[in-house]
Enzyme design. Structure first.
Site, PDB file in Angstrom:
ATOM      1  CG  ASP A 117      32.104   2.061   2.684  1.00 60.12           C
ATOM      2  OD1 ASP A 117      32.463   0.937   2.273  1.00 60.12           O
ATOM      3  OD2 ASP A 117      31.457   2.860   1.979  1.00 60.12           O
ATOM      4  CE1 TYR A 140      -2.867  -3.266   0.974  1.00 60.75           C
ATOM      5  CE2 TYR A 140      -1.764  -3.198   3.104  1.00 60.75           C
ATOM      6  CZ  TYR A 140      -2.572  -3.843   2.187  1.00 60.75           C
ATOM      7  OH  TYR A 140      -3.079  -5.072   2.512  1.00 60.75           O
ATOM      8  CE  LYS A 168      22.268  -0.923  19.186  1.00 65.88           C
ATOM      9  NZ  LYS A 168      22.916  -0.095  20.228  1.00 65.88           N
ATOM     10  CG  ASP A 198      25.849   1.463  20.138  1.00 62.46           C
ATOM     11  OD1 ASP A 198      26.399   0.351  20.278  1.00 62.46           O
ATOM     12  OD2 ASP A 198      24.841   1.808  20.773  1.00 62.46           O
ATOM     13  CG  ASP A 244      27.738  -2.377   3.118  1.00 61.62           C
ATOM     14  OD1 ASP A 244      28.789  -2.084   2.511  1.00 61.62           O
ATOM     15  OD2 ASP A 244      26.608  -2.007   2.743  1.00 61.62           O
TER      16      ASP A 244
END
Ligand code: NAI
Ligand code: MG
Length: 364
Positions: A248, A145, A187, A220, A244
């Protein structure tokens, strides 16, 4: 003489510039170390999709299966829906060929300064092991939707015992060949089902490696530690999406995303593994001849190591270091060298090294 069948896929954007440079370096290494590379090129990627309606040929995976390894640039173009490249190419290959290890070294090269002002070469030397076949990136979801006020979207992560165990064993065995330390970046305090199970299974595997120090760290806190205390990491074992993102950040610690290399590895060698830089097709600099080819060249070294040509792989890495030590740099590292010039300098370094068969590779 050993002979390896390599599938070369430039992909898109800077892939067309850096893959040929990487292949020149590989050819020189092959010549010097006495093996042969039989390279076949495939025109696949987003550009191929625009003309042919798919990212690779209908029997593309069947064709690739015949090769010893795949040497890949990156896929994606600004004019092509960016939800497609991973689904139709990278994840497809990684999954079909059970390349469940994504091996991403982070190491400060000679002569380069990390953006971390107070950190030296000895402080930045670790490997991110990203689980590469499941987790957050299985693309298991739906948009429902979409145009309605009650529109909704899901992406459900998948973690299996078998998937977690195999990546954990790989990581602990790798740690045994390095500094004997595994940090599980997780996490599980908020993803209380999937990552709590991830932690539990990794904990069980860790108990089988009492000689390896095992630590759990939330992502974190780990992000902060990448910047503040990179020296605490040796093998960073983590999930598909966290890996991922963190790799970087690892590229940034080395000074540029253009330096990051990777192997998508099927350790059992039932299928070809695929070697590519960690970055994408970099459309903002494509076609200018200024892309940094070092991540691509380094990925070639990882490929040779996987194929069993360790001495040649080490030689490529020391040639890269010799070039960065000379001060030759592309624009991303605030230099003015072109992609080609870096490639030629690495090739030149390889020609001036002497091969000692018994000892591996040492400078002449
Ligand atoms: P990107 O990694 O291509 O570029 C990010 C930034 O880093 C850009 O400013 C770029 O110029 C710079 N950069 C990347 N590689 C460089 C190099 N070798 N030398 C110097 N600078 C370099 O990421 P972005 O812009 O988010 O994505 C561009 C396209 O690449 C998208 O279509 C994306 O989906 C695709 N992509 C493909 C990947 C793959 O094929 N495995 C991986 C990541 C992105
Ligand atoms: Mg990425």
């Amino acid at each position: 003489m050993n002979r390896y069948k390599i599938a070369a896929i430039h992909g898109d954007g800077v892939g067309h510039e850096i893959v040929p440079v990487g292949l020149e370096v590989l050819r020189m290494a092959a010549g010097r170390f006495g093996f042969e590379l039989d390279v076949t090129h495939f025109p696949w990627g987003a550009g191929y999709y625009m003309e042919n309606g798919d990212f690779l040929a209908a029997d593309g995976l069947e064709q690739l299966k015949q090769f010893d390894a795949i040497y890949f640039g990156a896929v994606g173009l600004p004019d092509v829906d960016d939800t497609l490249p991973a689904m139709k190419f990278t994840f497809k290959v990684r999954t079909a060929f059970q390349q469940y290890v994504n091996y991403r070294p982070v190491r400060l090269l000679d002569g380069l300064e990390s953006p971390l002002r107070y950190k030296a070469q000895a402080d930045i030397d670790f490997v991110v092991i990203r689980e590469n076949n499941e987790g957050e990136f299985v693309q298991n979801g739906k948009i429902l939707y979409a145009d309605q006020p009650y529109g909704l979207a899901t992406d459900t992560s998948v973690f299996t015992r078998q998937g977690i165990e195999r990546i954990a064993h790989y990581s602990f065995q790798l740690a045994r060949r390095r500094r004997h330390k595994v940090t599980n970046v997780t996490k599980s305090n908020t993803l209380i089902h999937s990552l709590a199970y991830w932690d539990r299974v990794i904990g069980e595997v860790a108990a089988q490696y009492p000689d390896v120090t095992y630590q759990k760290m939330y992502v974190d806190a780990a992000s902060a530690n990448f910047v503040l205390k990179p020296e605490i990491f040796d093998v960073v074992l983590t999930t598909n999406m966290i890996g991922d993102i963190l790799s970087d950040l690892g590229g940034a610690l080395m000074g540029s995303l253009g330096l990051g290399s990777s192997g998508n590895i099927n350790p059992e060698k039932n299928f070809p593994s695929m070697f590519e830089p960690i970055h994408g097709s970099a459309p903002d600099i494509a076609g200018k001849g200024i892309a940094n080819p070092i991540g691509q060249i380094w990925s070639g070294a990882l490929m040779l190591e996987h194929l069993g040509e360790k001495a040649a792989a080490d030689a490529i890495l020391s040639a890269i270091n010799a070039v960065t030590a000379q001060g030759l740099r592309t624009a991303d590292l605030k230099g003015s060298a072109t992609t080609q010039e870096i490639g030629q300098a690495v090739v030149a370094q390889l020609t001036t090294y002497e091969v000692h068969r018994s000892n591996g590779y040492v400078p002449a």
